[in-house]
Design a protein around this motif. Structure first.
Motif, PDB file in Angstrom:
ATOM      1  N   SER A 173      -0.553  15.780   5.183  1.00  0.00           N
ATOM      2  CA  SER A 173      -0.042  16.977   5.867  1.00  0.00           C
ATOM      3  C   SER A 173      -1.167  17.984   6.065  1.00  0.00           C
ATOM      4  N   ILE A 195       2.785  10.251   9.149  1.00  0.00           N
ATOM      5  CA  ILE A 195       3.140  11.517   9.804  1.00  0.00           C
ATOM      6  C   ILE A 195       2.648  11.460  11.251  1.00  0.00           C
ATOM      7  N   ASP A 227       8.350  12.580  10.432  1.00  0.00           N
ATOM      8  CA  ASP A 227       8.294  13.015   9.041  1.00  0.00           C
ATOM      9  C   ASP A 227       8.623  11.829   8.141  1.00  0.00           C
ATOM     10  N   ASN A 248      12.280  16.230   2.303  1.00  0.00           N
ATOM     11  CA  ASN A 248      11.219  15.971   3.277  1.00  0.00           C
ATOM     12  C   ASN A 248       9.874  16.087   2.575  1.00  0.00           C
ATOM     13  N   THR A 299       7.021  15.925   4.049  1.00  0.00           N
ATOM     14  CA  THR A 299       6.043  16.294   5.065  1.00  0.00           C
ATOM     15  C   THR A 299       5.903  17.817   5.119  1.00  0.00           C
TER      16      THR A 299
END
Lengths: 495, 495
Positions: free
Chosen positions: A194, A276, A466, A477, A479
């Motif tokens: 990320s 991602i 994601d 999540n 992400t």
């Protein structure tokens, strides 16, 4: 509500990085035994990967362990084998016979004490003692992954009774549902990935090439102590964003008004991957057309998860933006196929709304028309492989077509369960080759307004992906890279 | 005097980078024909590499063409084959049959016009037309690299007469002597690799890990538009510097007074490699002991090349230090074996001088004692492979042991020639395993002063490696990274 991933601060993550953490892979072996669910003197045998050189040269290739072997042993070094005795539940790690001179070229091998400390196994066995071990265990049947492994084992132990059917689906089923330490490892690598996506948005400058961005992604991962990639990074700009697995990354990024840069990349740590996709505007701001397309995909992602936008927390911490959109209702029991349908419905509605498609939603979907713009699955399982295994079959008896089941197959066929890790990645693409086929197919022309298609064609493609983990009552999540238009534009235009 | 590499300014290098330069590989084919030196309807056939995925997954592996195929075609893409008709001197590039859906996943394939523009070939042939091409050419014999290639070709053309003996040594002989464009490509990648070594010295900070430095090396190469490595980078600190091909790179860099960091790494561009080793002090300054050992190796490098230090030009340009030590007397006609001997003599003299070895130089060398500290060759050919091929045999008739001849073999056996590219890389190591063997061997103990050995043991190891090209009357050093102690310390302590 699901626990909020922001609870893991970067500091804690680094602490976890630094610990000499031994992956409790014995638990993996025990779960595989449970899935196999058979009595009697059974043994599992896998030969791990050897070192490889390129073609007929002495150029060493980067070593990466075979995923199933890693799952049972945690060993990411070449030349090892594993024997797991299901009756005694003992794990034997077989060490390679190393040529004497290797110590000068490769460094010293681990001794037994080191190996016992590094890996969660019960006993270290020398290569030459492998036959004796089999004689002692005297298994009724030895379970191996496939014919090649069977052949190798038979070359050492010709009289052994070997089974190639039971093991693979059992490991796949086991790997599908993650243990907490697996999720924690994925969480760490998702954090670094990320940050790398954020770095690309922040550092992007006009004139950069796709190759440079791919290298920058790897470097940012490395500066977060992630030195491998789960797959070849995809940096697809302009029309190439409509090529799903574009990894040539060899073009200059265009500067046309609608041009986007689609980056699909994720690092790997201890063989566990991340995944991602983010799409950002090549000029720093989305054009109106790009915004329209981007928001459709964003809506597909949110709605396909039966989602409402619950809240948005935006934390600014030491030059780092961590954004988490807290969504809900993705949870155990949900069928992935229903989500795929939902995403397709949203896409179709939106394409009708903006005038690209003409006609009735039901008819368009029934004839598959939205697939002209979105031609891949909504997501896949993720773990030791980026497209991770998922046992189609719950019991090992039913073996048909279970070799290499794709994630899509399993996701379509069974409800989601707690501790599955999966990606959610809708897309919308203007691929000339694809559009030519659909828009010129007899009986389909009247569904498309080509003028409107052309208006958006320059947008190329958008994908937003994601990676999430299914929790007891929802999902989390993993992400952190932002995906709202205003967040992306803000990241790209600071200073 | 040799032309000075500083004549190539970074600006010119970048210009060369940016040109859509087509490698004139037809010249390579013609030279191979010349080496084969046979009449009649002969044809060369090579199948290039296909795309590969990891184990039983769909994870694509980084593609890198097989070097011999690249040499004849310049094609660094998967799935191609080449046919070179020696009579007509025509090069046929055979395109792969691509599955229809690949366009959506990988992007469009090149069409014939694009291929003719990208590659120096005479005709593009579709896969399905390959049998027809062979029928037309009707070769008396088709030369292939090895049995595997023969088997593949036989599966398409069962009746073809195939020879596995002539081609490999001929291509190897041809590849050994570089064309100007090959040298230019190596020059470019050597420039980027030199800059990356400089960057490591400049940016090194206490507390860094080997893995971080390896990643920094790759990233600096990338920022010079070099996106591949010729081999896995070796970042070996402390005692690991005495492990020759250490590429685990997974330790923290120690901070003991004598500790060194040995970095052996080089990028790759258009499949052409580079190869440089530099060794720098982990504390920014060499200890006296480290200086002593380092200077011995530097002397070995200079003297082994029958070298005198002619001049030293130090150019500071936009934060970049370009250092070139202009040396002389490495030239065509010189035998590599003589240089190896010379290096060993210098090493032995110096080890006697500082008190590590006791006895007479001639006796010590005759009994091989200096090999306790230096156990590898002085250098190797470099090109499409980092340890590049070198035909041991001048004529294709004499085939024995010519499969995979090592560079050391050829270098020992024949005089140097103009346009050979080779490395010069003496070393001096304190490897505990190696020293235990030598110093405890009956009849050898009295050659070593163990007290003095222990004094220097913490230095670990030093290697200094440059890549040079043999010119008409000498050689040109393609390596710009500094190697004098004062230069390294200066780079590490600016600001």
């Amino acid at each position: 509500m699901t626990p909020h991933p922001i609870n893991i601060t970067p500091k804690q993550l680094y602490f976890a990085h630094k610990q000499n953490y031994v992956l409790p892979t014995k638990q993996h072996c025990l779960r595989v035994k449970k899935v196999i669910n058979m009595n009697g003197p059974l043994v599992i045998y896998i030969k791990g990967k050897d070192e490889e050189t390129r073609d007929n040269t002495d150029v060493d290739l980067e070593f990466r362990q075979e995923s199933n072997f890693f799952y049972l042993t945690g060993v990411d070094e070449p030349g090892y084998q594993v024997v797991f005795d299901l009756e005694s539940e003992r794990v034997y790690l077989i060490t390679p016979s190393v040529p004497e001179n290797d110590v000068f070229w490769k460094g010293p091998s681990h001794d037994t004490a080191e190996l016992m400390e590094l890996y969660n196994v019960d006993e270290i066995v020398q290569q030459e003692d492998l036959p004796r071990l089999f004689h002692t265990l005297a298994p009724k049947s030895t379970l191996v992954l496939d014919d090649q492994q069977a052949k190798h084992l038979k070359s050492i132990m010709p009289l052994l009774n070997v089974d190639t059917q039971l093991l693979t689906p059992a490991i796949h089923e086991s790997r599908l549902i993650k243990f907490s330490w697996e999720i924690e490892t994925i969480r760490q690598v998702m954090y670094a990935s990320s940050q790398s996506h954020i770095a690309l948005m922040q550092q992007f400058k006009s004139g950069m090439t796709e190759a440079h961005l791919a290298a920058l992604f790897r470097w940012t991962c490395a500066s977060h102590q992630i030195y491998s990639q789960a797959y070849l990074p995809i940096v697809a700009s302009g029309p190439r964003a409509a090529t799903l697995h574009y990894s040539r990354n060899n073009q200059k990024i265009p500067t046309e008004p609608h041009s986007l840069v689609l980056v699909d990349a994720g690092g790997e740590k201890s063989c566990y991957g991340s995944d991602i996709t983010r799409t950002f505007p090549a000029r720093g701001f989305f054009s109106e057309e790009a915004k329209t397309i981007y928001n459709i995909v964003l809506r597909m992602q949110k709605v396909s998860l039966d989602i409402y936008f619950a809240s948005c927390i935006f934390i600014v911490e030491a030059n780092t933006y961590i954004v988490e959109t807290v969504l809900s209702n993705l949870m155990p029991g949900v069928f992935w196929a229903d989500m795929q349908t939902l995403a397709m419905e949203v896409l179709c509605d939106e394409l009708i709304r903006i005038g690209i498609l003409i006609g009735d939603q039901e008819e368009l979907i029934q004839r598959g028309v939205p697939s002209a713009f979105y031609y891949h699955g909504l997501g896949h399982s993720l773990g030791l492989d980026v497209h991770d295994v998922g046992g189609k079959d719950r019991c090992p008896a039913d073996q048909e077509d279970s070799d290499n089941p794709t994630a899509t197959e399993f996701l379509a066929d069974r409800p989601l369960e707690e501790n599955m890790v999966l990606t959610v990645e809708p897309g919308l693409y203007f691929n000339d080759a694809m559009l030519n086929i659909w828009t010129q197919f007899p009986g389909y022309q009247h569904y498309f307004d080509l003028g409107v298609v052309d208006k958006y064609r320059g947008v190329g493609g958008v994908r937003i992906e994601d990676t999430v983990v299914i929790t007891k009552d929802g999902y989390e999540n993993l992400t952190f890279a932002p995906k709202e238009i205003h967040e992306i534009e803000e990241l790209m235009n600071v200073k």
